[in-house]
Structures are given as structure tokens and as C-alpha cells.
Design an enzyme around this catalytic site. Structure first.
Site, short mmCIF file in Angstrom:
data_model
loop_
_atom_site.label_atom_id
_atom_site.label_comp_id
_atom_site.label_asym_id
_atom_site.label_seq_id
_atom_site.Cartn_x
_atom_site.Cartn_y
_atom_site.Cartn_z
N GLY A 18 0.81 -1.23 0.00
CA GLY A 18 0.00 0.00 0.00
C GLY A 18 0.84 1.28 0.00
N ILE A 19 0.38 2.25 0.77
CA ILE A 19 1.01 3.58 0.78
C ILE A 19 2.47 3.48 1.24
CG2 ILE A 19 0.98 5.84 1.92
CD1 ILE A 19 -2.13 5.50 2.08
N GLY A 20 2.71 2.76 2.31
CA GLY A 20 4.08 2.68 2.86
C GLY A 20 5.06 2.09 1.86
N TYR A 157 -11.22 5.16 14.61
CA TYR A 157 -10.24 5.59 13.60
C TYR A 157 -10.18 7.12 13.55
CZ TYR A 157 -7.94 5.79 9.00
OH TYR A 157 -7.06 6.03 7.95
P1 NDP Z 1 -2.51 -1.26 3.94
O1 NDP Z 1 -3.48 -2.10 4.70
O2 NDP Z 1 -2.41 -1.40 2.48
O3 NDP Z 1 -1.05 -1.49 4.58
C1 NDP Z 1 -0.86 -1.37 5.95
C2 NDP Z 1 0.60 -1.60 6.26
O4 NDP Z 1 0.76 -1.48 7.69
C3 NDP Z 1 1.07 -3.00 5.90
O5 NDP Z 1 2.44 -2.95 5.61
C4 NDP Z 1 0.82 -3.78 7.20
O6 NDP Z 1 1.64 -4.93 7.22
C5 NDP Z 1 1.24 -2.72 8.22
N1 NDP Z 1 0.66 -2.87 9.54
C6 NDP Z 1 -0.64 -2.93 9.89
N2 NDP Z 1 -0.76 -3.10 11.22
C7 NDP Z 1 0.50 -3.13 11.73
C8 NDP Z 1 1.04 -3.31 13.01
N3 NDP Z 1 0.27 -3.49 14.08
N4 NDP Z 1 2.39 -3.28 13.16
C9 NDP Z 1 3.19 -3.10 12.08
N5 NDP Z 1 2.74 -2.94 10.83
C10 NDP Z 1 1.41 -2.96 10.66
O7 NDP Z 1 -2.82 0.23 4.36
P2 NDP Z 1 -2.76 1.60 3.52
O8 NDP Z 1 -1.53 1.64 2.73
O9 NDP Z 1 -4.08 1.79 2.91
O10 NDP Z 1 -2.67 2.63 4.74
C11 NDP Z 1 -1.46 3.11 5.27
C12 NDP Z 1 -1.80 4.23 6.22
O11 NDP Z 1 -2.52 5.23 5.51
C13 NDP Z 1 -2.69 3.81 7.39
O12 NDP Z 1 -2.28 4.46 8.56
C14 NDP Z 1 -4.07 4.29 6.96
O13 NDP Z 1 -4.89 4.59 8.07
C15 NDP Z 1 -3.71 5.55 6.19
N6 NDP Z 1 -4.72 5.98 5.24
C16 NDP Z 1 -5.06 5.18 4.16
C17 NDP Z 1 -5.99 5.62 3.24
C18 NDP Z 1 -6.39 4.82 2.04
O14 NDP Z 1 -7.34 5.21 1.34
N7 NDP Z 1 -5.73 3.72 1.73
C19 NDP Z 1 -6.65 6.92 3.41
C20 NDP Z 1 -6.22 7.65 4.57
C21 NDP Z 1 -5.28 7.19 5.42
P3 NDP Z 1 1.30 -6.21 8.17
O15 NDP Z 1 -0.14 -6.53 7.97
O16 NDP Z 1 2.24 -7.28 7.72
O17 NDP Z 1 1.60 -5.77 9.57
#
Ligand code: NDP
Length: 264
Positions: A18-20, A157
Site C-alpha cells: 500500500g502507501i508505505g 479511527y
Molecule cells: P494497507 O493495509 O495497504 O497497509 C498497511 C501496512 O501497515 C502494511 O504494511 C501492514 O503490514 C502494516 N501494519 C498494519 N498493522 C500493523 C502493526 N500493528 N504493526 C506493524 N505494521 C502494521 O494500508 P494503507 O496503505 O491503505 O494505509 C497506510 C496508512 O494510511 C494507514 O495508517 C491508513 O490509516 C492511512 N490511510 C489510508 C488511506 C487509504 O485510502 N488507503 C486513506 C487515509 C489514510 P502487516 O499486515 O504485515 O503488519
């Protein structure tokens, strides 16, 4: 424009998809060494290897649940050993919720407080000494448009992301004297694999396709009428990480295709 990022070192929580992951690739394309953190060890290690292969930078993946203090403490030690000094921290791990305030138990509030707020507090505490070693740095916190404009189904959230934005502001005031710039990014609709999975679940057995479902969400909400790709958003992160954005301090930047209904 030379973004002057070559040779910098970045740590990105939630960097395996995703974004990261898009931010990790975009920074690596500028010559930044990368550490990504996520829970799923095989995935985070595979994605880190992919970043190194694609961009010829140093890149490693660390399995860590950033909602847990002990995992962050261990990750900080590893990062300090591998990177002697860090320039960029992206607090990005997070996910949406679904509840009512009347029904959600304390445990759920506490979990998302740990994931969305304390993870950023703890990772910042761990990384700032490593940034001071490098003479400064950048911290970006991925919050959400929901920090300002709440969605009805996810009060936990909305609340924890709003807290993250205020944390970001307070941290920026505290750290600018160390030449560390802190900002928050508030994305709108970003088309990550998670959105596609949710759409597939919600359209199962109906005549609506995943694309039609997502298209309607975008058209109903964002004036631009579409989702952003993670890569479109990542370009903005790269700019905020660069010394080219040297006067950007303590702000929240909306990247939302016009979805925010107020001026800010
Ligand atoms: P994704 O679900 O695509 O990716 C989430 C990432 O975070 C994965 O790498 C996941 O890996 C990791 N992650 C989740 N929980 C944990 C944890 N407890 N510890 C460590 N790593 C964790 O999310 P997005 O890319 O969509 O979102 C990224 C950020 O952007 C979030 O904070 C989200 O709230 C924010 N956001 C997203 C939007 C969107 O439309 N997509 C809009 C607004 C904000 P793993 O599961 O292996 O831990």
C-alpha cells in the site's frame, strides 16, 4: 529538480504494502536506504529485498507489531545497529475500524491508540537520537482526512487519527530546534490492495463489480471522481522528505482529490 535525498536513510512503518511500500520505492528511487517494518515477516523481508533489487540501495525488512512497545524497542536497537543514524521516519502503519462508540470495548480503543498514536510516539522517541547524529531529519505521520472529516462507521479511527495530527504538531514544535521537521499527511481515497479486498467482499454475490463499487465511492465523495494511486501520494511524501520543502513545518497536508469539504 535535485531532491538532495541520495544517501539518506529512511524508516517506514507499514512499509510492506500500500502507501508505505509506494513511499519506500519512491524514496529508494531517489537513492535513499530503506528500513521497512510490518508484522508479516516473509512479506516485509521479500518487499525489502525487492526494493534493494529495483533501486540498488540498502534495504531491510523488520518484523514488528508497532502497536507493541517491546517490538518497537527491539526494532529501534536493530535499526541503530544497521543504520548508524537515520534521516527520515514515516509513521504510517494503521488501518480502518468499524464500530459504534456505545458498543466498542475499552480494549479496542486501547489497541488503536497504541497502533495510531503510541507507535508514532515510541518510534519517534527511538529515531530522534539517530536523527540528531545526522544533524537533523524529517518525520511524517500518515493520518487521514478522517482526522478532520469523520466517517460515520469508524469513530475510533477518526479519533485516533485526529490525535496523531495533534501529536504531530506538538512534536514539530519540540524538534524544530534540532533541525527535525515534523508534518502530517492526510490522505483521502488511495487505492491500496486493502480497498480492493474490501470491495470484493462487499460485492460478493451481487451484480456490482469491484471496479463499479470503487468508482461509485470515488464519484460520491471526491470531486476529482477517482481514487489516487499509492504512487501519486508517494510523490508528495518524497517532496516533504526533501530539503526542498525546508519551510514545511508542523502542518497537515491533505491529498484528497478535493474531498475535504472545508477550507483548512
Ligand atoms: P494497507 O493495509 O495497504 O497497509 C498497511 C501496512 O501497515 C502494511 O504494511 C501492514 O503490514 C502494516 N501494519 C498494519 N498493522 C500493523 C502493526 N500493528 N504493526 C506493524 N505494521 C502494521 O494500508 P494503507 O496503505 O491503505 O494505509 C497506510 C496508512 O494510511 C494507514 O495508517 C491508513 O490509516 C492511512 N490511510 C489510508 C488511506 C487509504 O485510502 N488507503 C486513506 C487515509 C489514510 P502487516 O499486515 O504485515 O503488519
Amino acid at each position: 529538480m535535485d531532491l538532495e535525498l541520495k544517501g539518506k536513510r529512511a524508516v517506514i512503518s507499514g512499509g510492506s504494502v500500500g502507501i508505505g511500500l509506494a513511499v519506500a520505492h519512491a524514496l529508494a528511487a531517489e537513492g535513499v536506504d530503506i528500513a521497512i517494518l510490518a508484522r508479516d515477516k516473509p512479506r516485509v523481508e521479500a518487499q525489502a529485498a525487492g526494493i534493494a533489487r529495483a533501486h540498488g540501495v540498502r534495504s531491510f525488512g523488520l518484523a514488528a507489531d508497532v502497536s507493541k512497545k517491546e517490538d518497537i524497542d527491539a526494532a529501534v536497537v536493530r535499526i541503530a545497529t544497521i543504520f548508524d543514524g537515520v534521516d527520515i521516519l514515516i509513521n504510517n502503519a494503521g488501518t480502518g475500524t468499524s464500530e459504534t462508540i456505545m458498543d466498542a470495548p475499552d480494549e479496542k480503543w486501547n489497541h488503536f491508540w497504541d497502533l495510531h498514536v503510541m507507535a508514532a510516539v515510541r518510534l519517534s522517541r527511538g529515531m530522534v537520537p539517530l536523527m540528531r547524529k545526522r544533524g537533523g531529519g524529517v518525520i511524517l505521520n500518515t493520518a487521514s482526512i478522517c482526522a478532520k472529516q469523520p466517517l460515520g462507521y469508524e469513530p475510533i479511527y477518526n479519533t485516533t487519527k485526529a490525535a496523531l495530527v495533534m501529536f504531530s504538531k506538538c512534536l514539530s514544535n519540540e524538534l524544530i530546534k534540532d533541525n527535525i521537521r515534523v508534518n502530517a499527511v492526510n490522505p483521502g481515497l488511495i487505492l491500496t490492495p486493502d480497498w480492493k479486498k474490501t470491495a470484493a467482499l462487499l460485492t460478493q454475490g451481487s451484480s456490482t463489480t469491484v471496479d463499479q463499487y470503487l468508482d461509485k465511492i470515488a464519484k460520491d465523495n471526491a470531486p476529482i471522481g477517482r481514487f489516487a494511486t499509492p504512487e501519486e501520494l508517494a510523490h508528495f511524501y518524497v517532496f516533504l522528505c526533501s530539503p526542498r520543502s525546508s519551510y514545511c513545518v508542523g502542518s497537515s497536508y491533505y491529498v484528497d482529490g478535493g474531498w475535504l469539504k472545508t477550507i483548512d
